[in-house]
Design an enzyme around this catalytic site. Structure first.
Site, PDB file in Angstrom:
ATOM      1  N   ARG A  40       0.658   1.505   1.201  1.00 34.36           N
ATOM      2  CA  ARG A  40      -0.246   1.271   2.331  1.00 34.36           C
ATOM      3  C   ARG A  40       0.474   0.455   3.401  1.00 34.36           C
ATOM      4  NH1 ARG A  40      -4.435  -2.706   3.512  1.00 34.36           N
ATOM      5  NH2 ARG A  40      -6.048  -1.788   4.837  1.00 34.36           N
ATOM      6  N   SER A 109     -10.422   9.658   2.139  1.00 39.89           N
ATOM      7  CA  SER A 109     -11.476   8.652   1.993  1.00 39.89           C
ATOM      8  C   SER A 109     -12.823   9.248   2.362  1.00 39.89           C
ATOM      9  CB  SER A 109     -11.189   7.443   2.890  1.00 39.89           C
ATOM     10  OG  SER A 109      -9.976   6.827   2.536  1.00 39.89           O
ATOM     11  N   LYS A 138      -9.632  -5.013   3.030  1.00 38.16           N
ATOM     12  CA  LYS A 138      -9.563  -4.058   4.122  1.00 38.16           C
ATOM     13  C   LYS A 138     -10.712  -4.309   5.078  1.00 38.16           C
ATOM     14  CE  LYS A 138      -8.845   0.275   3.098  1.00 38.16           C
ATOM     15  NZ  LYS A 138      -9.039   1.600   2.476  1.00 38.16           N
TER      16      LYS A 138
END
Length: 221
Positions: A40, A109, A138
């Site tokens: 990420r 997602s 996040k």
């Protein structure tokens, strides 16, 4: 590895790794039994992510652990990753598929049934559903925050591709996500910020496998 086997899924973020490098965390997670690693590293530049990705690719390939790159199809291609994970504001799944080809693993997602059905129709191999319990790792828009295991169950009923639950998941609550229909759980700080990332990975994997075993035993009765 098929996404249906993504029981324990590490999402890396060096800024949330308590002073450790992402490579150190990945090596520990591999030791602990992680099934897949997502590179990420939000807020870093492309060259840094590419160089790190090459190192992570070596570790994951040696351990037969899948490597997925968040958002960036170009980086996934450059480091020979197994695939890419895209969000609702990233490249469409269909475009990522055109760029990466039929063998690549593409995750998407989703926080609603409609998003999940669209991702499956576009060719996604698995879904990252969340945020399950809310998260501080996040920035998540309010409608996508704290969707809970009930939403996982709704989405599992609506689609046929595997689901990984993400957001606020721990070894203690992972079982509820699996019982709702997910094949696995994805975490950042549960592993990256743990005192012992290898032990944290093992605890998470044990929780997932224990829940699946108990479900199988109930189904045979």
């Amino acid at each position: 590895m098929e996404p249906s086997n993504y029981g324990t899924y590490l999402v890396t973020q060096e800024s949330l790794s308590d002073g450790r490098s992402t490579l150190e965390v990945v090596e520990a997670a591999v030791t602990g039994g992680v099934d897949v690693v997502q590179l990420r590293e939000k807020g870093t530049d492309t060259r840094w992510r590419y160089d790190l990705g090459l190192e992570v690719r070596e570790v994951t390939a040696a351990a037969d652990v899948d490597l997925i790159v968040n958002d960036r199809v170009d980086v996934a291609t450059a480091i020979d990753a197994d695939g890419v994970h895209v969000g609702q504001s990233d490249l469409p799944v269909s475009v990522a598929r055109e760029l990466l080809g039929p063998e690549a693993v593409i995750g998407c997602s989703a926080s609603t049934v409609a998003e999940a059905e669209a991702a499956e129709a576009d060719g996604a191999n698995y879904l990252g559903v969340g945020s399950i319990y809310g998260t501080t790792s996040k920035d998540v828009p309010e409608p996508e925050d704290d969707v809970g295991p009930d939403r996982v169950a709704e989405i599992a009923e609506a689609v046929s591709i595997p689901i990984v639950g993400i957001g606020g998941v721990t070894a203690e609550n992972a079982g509820s996500v699996i019982e709702a229909g997910a094949v696995g759980v994805a975490v950042i700080s549960e592993i990256t910020a743990a005192d012992d990332p290898a032990a944290a990975t093992d605890a998470l994997a044990s929780s997932v496998e224990r829940t699946k075993r108990q479900a199988n035993e109930r189904s045979r009765r």
